[in-house]
Write an enzyme that holds these catalytic residues in place. Sequence first.
Site, PDB file in Angstrom:
ATOM      1  N   ALA A 145       4.024  -3.695  -0.610  1.00 20.35           N
ATOM      2  CA  ALA A 145       5.026  -3.521  -1.661  1.00 20.35           C
ATOM      3  C   ALA A 145       4.353  -3.841  -2.992  1.00 20.35           C
ATOM      4  O   ALA A 145       3.325  -4.532  -3.044  1.00 20.35           O
ATOM      5  CB  ALA A 145       6.193  -4.464  -1.402  1.00 20.35           C
TER       6      ALA A 145
ATOM      7  N   GLY B  48       3.968  -4.383   3.225  1.00 20.31           N
ATOM      8  CA  GLY B  48       4.922  -3.278   3.344  1.00 20.31           C
ATOM      9  C   GLY B  48       4.270  -1.990   3.831  1.00 20.31           C
ATOM     10  O   GLY B  48       4.950  -1.136   4.407  1.00 20.31           O
TER      11      GLY B  48
ATOM     12  N   GLU C 194       4.233  -2.347   7.503  1.00 19.29           N
ATOM     13  CA  GLU C 194       5.636  -2.244   7.934  1.00 19.29           C
ATOM     14  C   GLU C 194       6.130  -0.800   7.861  1.00 19.29           C
ATOM     15  O   GLU C 194       6.890  -0.348   8.718  1.00 19.29           O
ATOM     16  CB  GLU C 194       6.509  -3.167   7.071  1.00 19.29           C
TER      17      GLU C 194
ATOM     18  N   GLU D  75       1.578 -11.390   3.363  1.00 21.55           N
ATOM     19  CA  GLU D  75       2.579 -11.868   2.394  1.00 21.55           C
ATOM     20  C   GLU D  75       2.536 -13.382   2.197  1.00 21.55           C
ATOM     21  O   GLU D  75       2.859 -13.893   1.123  1.00 21.55           O
ATOM     22  CB  GLU D  75       3.996 -11.471   2.845  1.00 21.55           C
TER      23      GLU D  75
HETATM   24  N1  CAA Z   1       0.841  -4.082  -5.347  1.00 19.64           N
HETATM   25  C1  CAA Z   1       0.473  -3.693  -6.575  1.00 19.64           C
HETATM   26  N2  CAA Z   1      -0.786  -3.343  -6.887  1.00 19.64           N
HETATM   27  C2  CAA Z   1      -1.701  -3.389  -5.890  1.00 19.64           C
HETATM   28  C3  CAA Z   1      -1.375  -3.787  -4.589  1.00 19.64           C
HETATM   29  C4  CAA Z   1      -0.025  -4.134  -4.326  1.00 19.64           C
HETATM   30  N3  CAA Z   1       0.384  -4.492  -3.107  1.00 19.64           N
HETATM   31  N4  CAA Z   1      -2.501  -3.732  -3.834  1.00 19.64           N
HETATM   32  C5  CAA Z   1      -3.489  -3.321  -4.646  1.00 19.64           C
HETATM   33  N5  CAA Z   1      -3.011  -3.110  -5.892  1.00 19.64           N
HETATM   34  C6  CAA Z   1      -3.749  -2.649  -7.067  1.00 19.64           C
HETATM   35  C7  CAA Z   1      -4.629  -3.755  -7.631  1.00 19.64           C
HETATM   36  O1  CAA Z   1      -3.875  -4.608  -8.478  1.00 19.64           O
HETATM   37  C8  CAA Z   1      -5.641  -2.942  -8.394  1.00 19.64           C
HETATM   38  O2  CAA Z   1      -5.079  -2.512  -9.606  1.00 19.64           O
HETATM   39  P1  CAA Z   1      -5.975  -2.509 -10.969  1.00 19.64           P
HETATM   40  O3  CAA Z   1      -7.096  -1.553 -10.682  1.00 19.64           O
HETATM   41  O4  CAA Z   1      -5.019  -2.030 -12.008  1.00 19.64           O
HETATM   42  O5  CAA Z   1      -6.461  -3.900 -11.151  1.00 19.64           O
HETATM   43  C9  CAA Z   1      -5.822  -1.708  -7.518  1.00 19.64           C
HETATM   44  O6  CAA Z   1      -4.660  -1.633  -6.698  1.00 19.64           O
HETATM   45  C10 CAA Z   1      -7.029  -1.789  -6.613  1.00 19.64           C
HETATM   46  O7  CAA Z   1      -6.939  -3.003  -5.876  1.00 19.64           O
HETATM   47  P2  CAA Z   1      -8.139  -4.065  -5.771  1.00 19.64           P
HETATM   48  O8  CAA Z   1      -8.969  -4.050  -7.035  1.00 19.64           O
HETATM   49  O9  CAA Z   1      -7.548  -5.382  -5.376  1.00 19.64           O
HETATM   50  O10 CAA Z   1      -8.980  -3.410  -4.580  1.00 19.64           O
HETATM   51  P3  CAA Z   1      -9.952  -4.157  -3.560  1.00 19.64           P
HETATM   52  O11 CAA Z   1     -10.664  -3.080  -2.824  1.00 19.64           O
HETATM   53  O12 CAA Z   1     -10.745  -5.210  -4.244  1.00 19.64           O
HETATM   54  O13 CAA Z   1      -8.946  -4.948  -2.536  1.00 19.64           O
HETATM   55  C11 CAA Z   1      -7.007  -5.146  -1.109  1.00 19.64           C
HETATM   56  C12 CAA Z   1      -8.097  -4.207  -1.698  1.00 19.64           C
HETATM   57  C13 CAA Z   1      -7.658  -6.172  -0.172  1.00 19.64           C
HETATM   58  C14 CAA Z   1      -6.047  -4.273  -0.342  1.00 19.64           C
HETATM   59  C15 CAA Z   1      -6.294  -5.878  -2.270  1.00 19.64           C
HETATM   60  O14 CAA Z   1      -5.896  -4.921  -3.247  1.00 19.64           O
HETATM   61  C16 CAA Z   1      -5.074  -6.649  -1.858  1.00 19.64           C
HETATM   62  O15 CAA Z   1      -5.197  -7.725  -1.305  1.00 19.64           O
HETATM   63  N6  CAA Z   1      -3.875  -6.112  -2.155  1.00 19.64           N
HETATM   64  C17 CAA Z   1      -2.611  -6.794  -1.902  1.00 19.64           C
HETATM   65  C18 CAA Z   1      -2.267  -6.790  -0.407  1.00 19.64           C
HETATM   66  C19 CAA Z   1      -0.974  -7.557  -0.198  1.00 19.64           C
HETATM   67  O16 CAA Z   1      -0.859  -8.720  -0.482  1.00 19.64           O
HETATM   68  N7  CAA Z   1       0.034  -6.841   0.317  1.00 19.64           N
HETATM   69  C20 CAA Z   1       1.349  -7.409   0.566  1.00 19.64           C
HETATM   70  C21 CAA Z   1       2.250  -7.150  -0.598  1.00 19.64           C
HETATM   71  S1  CAA Z   1       3.804  -7.990  -0.483  1.00 19.64           S
HETATM   72  C22 CAA Z   1       4.740  -7.055   0.587  1.00 19.64           C
HETATM   73  O17 CAA Z   1       4.316  -6.022   1.049  1.00 19.64           O
HETATM   74  C23 CAA Z   1       6.117  -7.602   0.900  1.00 19.64           C
HETATM   75  C24 CAA Z   1       6.836  -6.910   1.987  1.00 19.64           C
HETATM   76  O18 CAA Z   1       6.902  -7.373   3.113  1.00 19.64           O
HETATM   77  C25 CAA Z   1       7.516  -5.645   1.749  1.00 19.64           C
END
Ligand code: CAA
Length: 258
Positions: free
Chosen positions: A65, A109, A112, A132
Amino acid sequence: MSEPLVLTEVRGRVALLTLNRPKALNALSNEVIDQLAEAMRAFDADDAIGAMVLTGSEKAFAAGADISAMQGWNYMDVYKQDYLGGNWESLKRIRKPVIAAVSGYALGGGCELAMQCDFIIAADSARFGQPEIKLGVIPGYGGTQRLPRAVSKAKAMDLILTARMMDADEAERAGLVSRVVPQERLMDEAMEAATIIASMSLPSVIMAKECVNAAYESNLNESLMFERRNFHALFSTDDQKEGMKAFVEKRKPEFKHQ
Ligand code: CAA
């Protein structure tokens, strides 16, 4: 006009839906889900479509998400909009089969969303996880419920509590994905599976999906009765007559999807 967040394409009786927010690794915003739900509902209602494939980019099916959107929200913000209800939840009511073709990250998400599809075909690059807890929350889009059903309580606890990712092979061993294929085969494999499904009699396909979901969601006795009643009901279709007749006559059936 801004780029659509979900691209759609029809190939034969299969609809392909591609999440299209590559710069944010297909982070799922309300807007992405609104477009996805609208497209899926339209294909669900279209008699010319028999199955769907949902995919993302090579790097990410969806990295969760949208954290940027969520970061400023408080309890009343998420409660009043019923965040993760509405169109998010509506995807589970799609009646035609949806295959998730997962490459790269399927996190939070994103994992999911893949689990909300009927089955997952993964590229060998796929990474699944529910991270999360690292954000000070828990999975909120079905992860705490669907993951233990898919992979056992032990593995679900491990993934949800430690936030670690599992690779495609571990996900296949655990039962989360139905097949793992080399990256370059992913879309062909998913489209071929969807094409096979779409060639079957649509009423049988929809009832089979409903019955498997009944197994997944309710108790055995109720589900066995649900299965038998649906099996009986299919004897009212032309496709049952044609399917069995074609077998006896040693030819391919010509289904009319009725
Ligand atoms: N939401 C918003 N933006 C996201 C995102 C997310 N979930 N995941 C990645 N992005 C964005 C980053 O902010 C980044 O944006 P910028 O270039 O503007 O800085 C871009 O995508 C590329 O991401 P990274 O630079 O972080 O890429 P990476 O290759 O270094 O890492 C990754 C990849 C390990 C997937 C890392 O992006 C990450 O950890 N993302 C978040 C994963 C996460 O925590 N997901 C759970 C979200 S909460 C949820 O989903 C709740 C639910 O149950 C519904």
